[in-house]
Design a protein around this motif. Structure first.
Motif, PDB file in Angstrom:
ATOM      1  N   GLY A 113       0.789  -1.214   0.000  1.00 12.33           N
ATOM      2  CA  GLY A 113       0.000   0.000   0.000  1.00 12.33           C
ATOM      3  C   GLY A 113       0.823   1.265   0.000  1.00 12.33           C
ATOM      4  O   GLY A 113       0.387   2.300   0.505  1.00 12.33           O
ATOM      5  N   ARG A 143      -5.055  -4.687  -2.940  1.00 16.33           N
ATOM      6  CA  ARG A 143      -5.610  -5.089  -1.650  1.00 16.33           C
ATOM      7  C   ARG A 143      -6.268  -6.461  -1.743  1.00 16.33           C
ATOM      8  O   ARG A 143      -6.752  -6.869  -2.802  1.00 16.33           O
ATOM      9  N   LEU A 145      -9.503  -7.907  -0.162  1.00 11.82           N
ATOM     10  CA  LEU A 145     -10.699  -7.493   0.549  1.00 11.82           C
ATOM     11  C   LEU A 145     -11.340  -8.696   1.234  1.00 11.82           C
ATOM     12  O   LEU A 145     -11.293  -9.818   0.720  1.00 11.82           O
ATOM     13  N   GLY A 167     -12.006  -3.139   3.045  1.00  9.44           N
ATOM     14  CA  GLY A 167     -10.548  -3.061   3.041  1.00  9.44           C
ATOM     15  C   GLY A 167      -9.962  -2.392   1.826  1.00  9.44           C
ATOM     16  O   GLY A 167      -8.748  -2.471   1.602  1.00  9.44           O
ATOM     17  N   ARG A 172      -7.366   1.309   3.726  1.00 10.42           N
ATOM     18  CA  ARG A 172      -8.073   0.043   4.006  1.00 10.42           C
ATOM     19  C   ARG A 172      -9.435   0.246   4.666  1.00 10.42           C
ATOM     20  O   ARG A 172      -9.940  -0.655   5.340  1.00 10.42           O
ATOM     21  N   HIS A 173     -10.043   1.403   4.475  1.00 10.59           N
ATOM     22  CA  HIS A 173     -11.335   1.673   5.102  1.00 10.59           C
ATOM     23  C   HIS A 173     -12.476   1.638   4.100  1.00 10.59           C
ATOM     24  O   HIS A 173     -13.629   1.887   4.478  1.00 10.59           O
TER      25      HIS A 173
END
Length: 287
Positions: A113, A143, A145, A167, A172-173
């Motif tokens: 990331g 990512r 998820l 994610g 990651r929100h």
């Protein structure tokens, strides 16, 4: 086997939803597997007016214990009830660079990331890049998820689908909910079948900010106006898939999907074209 064939092609298109193959009753200890290779023409990123042609893998495996792999998704059926399907779900989401979405696993920086964070003003050459609104934007890391899926059968060949994934984005929100309806494989001629799908995706504010927002530093570097989108409906999609069983083991599968960005995503300065089409065709072998 028609239910499995209806979803046998799963590509890594950023527009694609998490695909969960229908339960395929099998003897204990057995598995059913399709693997192959195809070609895909897709937008460089959601909202791009430019397209990219890429080679894409085809992979779908289902084990008798309920575990399945479908393209970039991995999950498990927790019930054998004929009227519904439910279970955990993991999905790989490619990163996004200035060139658009990655079509496969990226480098370790993306996996961790690590995005570009240069504070230098945009250079004239970068600002002059024709048709590339991502120039100067932060990189978005790839990512994995996590979430769950729930599908309900209205009839043997009709099912409502839903999945929740969390994610997304460098923080990651980002979270999304995909709701859809599918008409599973229906024979139109010997060895030929069609399946249809339609759906909507809802996302939270963090998801839209990651993929459609423009921070003040990004605005300085890229020349795009600063933009902070809210959450809500992000896109609508419709798709059709044609499967041609060449032999009992070989299959040619072709997919056409149209998407339309909605709400705050559609109004993003990064969006060049809110409506787009992705087409793919592949040949797969059943092991």
């Amino acid at each position: 086997m028609n239910k499995l064939l209806a979803l046998a092609l799963a590509t890594v298109s950023g527009a694609a939803c998490a695909q969960t193959p229908a339960i395929n009753p099998m003897p204990d200890g057995s598995r059913d597997m399709y693997a192959g290779l195809g070609v895909q023409v897709a937008p460089r990123y959601d909202g791009s007016e430019r397209h990219k042609t890429s080679a894409v893998p085809v992979l779908q495996v289902q084990w008798s214990n309920g575990i399945f792999i479908s393209g970039t998704s991995v999950g498990m059926h927790l019930t054998s009830e004929p009227s519904f399907e439910v279970g955990p779900l993991l999905q790989y989401q490619p990163g996004r660079s200035e060139n658009g979405s990655s079509k496969g696993p990226t480098g370790i920086d993306d996996a961790l990331g690590l995005g570009s964070s240069s504070l230098l003003p945009p250079s004239p050459s970068r600002m002059a890049e024709a048709g590339n609104r991502l120039a100067g934007m932060d990189k978005i890391g790839a990512r994995v998820l996590g979430g769950a899926f729930f599908n309900y059968y209205l009839a043997p060949q009709w099912r409502l689908t839903s999945s929740l994934l969390w994610g997304a984005g460098n923080e990651r929100h980002g979270g999304s909910v995909d709701l859809g309806v599918q008409r599973l494989s229906t024979d139109i001629a010997p060895h030929h079948s069609l399946s249809f799908s339609a759906g909507l995706r809802l996302v939270n504010r963090d998801y839209n900010q990651a993929f459609f927002g423009v921070t003040v530093p990004e605005a300085v570097r890229s020349g795009n106006r600063a933009y902070t989108p809210a959450g809500g409906l992000e896109l609508a999609r419709v798709g059709v898939r044609w499967n041609w069983s060449l032999t009992p083991s070989w299959m040619l599968t072709t997919n056409l999907q149209a998407t339309r960005l909605l709400g705050a995503a559609k109004d993003s300065p990064l969006v060049e074209r809110p409506t787009n089409v992705t087409a793919s065709t592949a040949i797969a072998y059943r092991f």
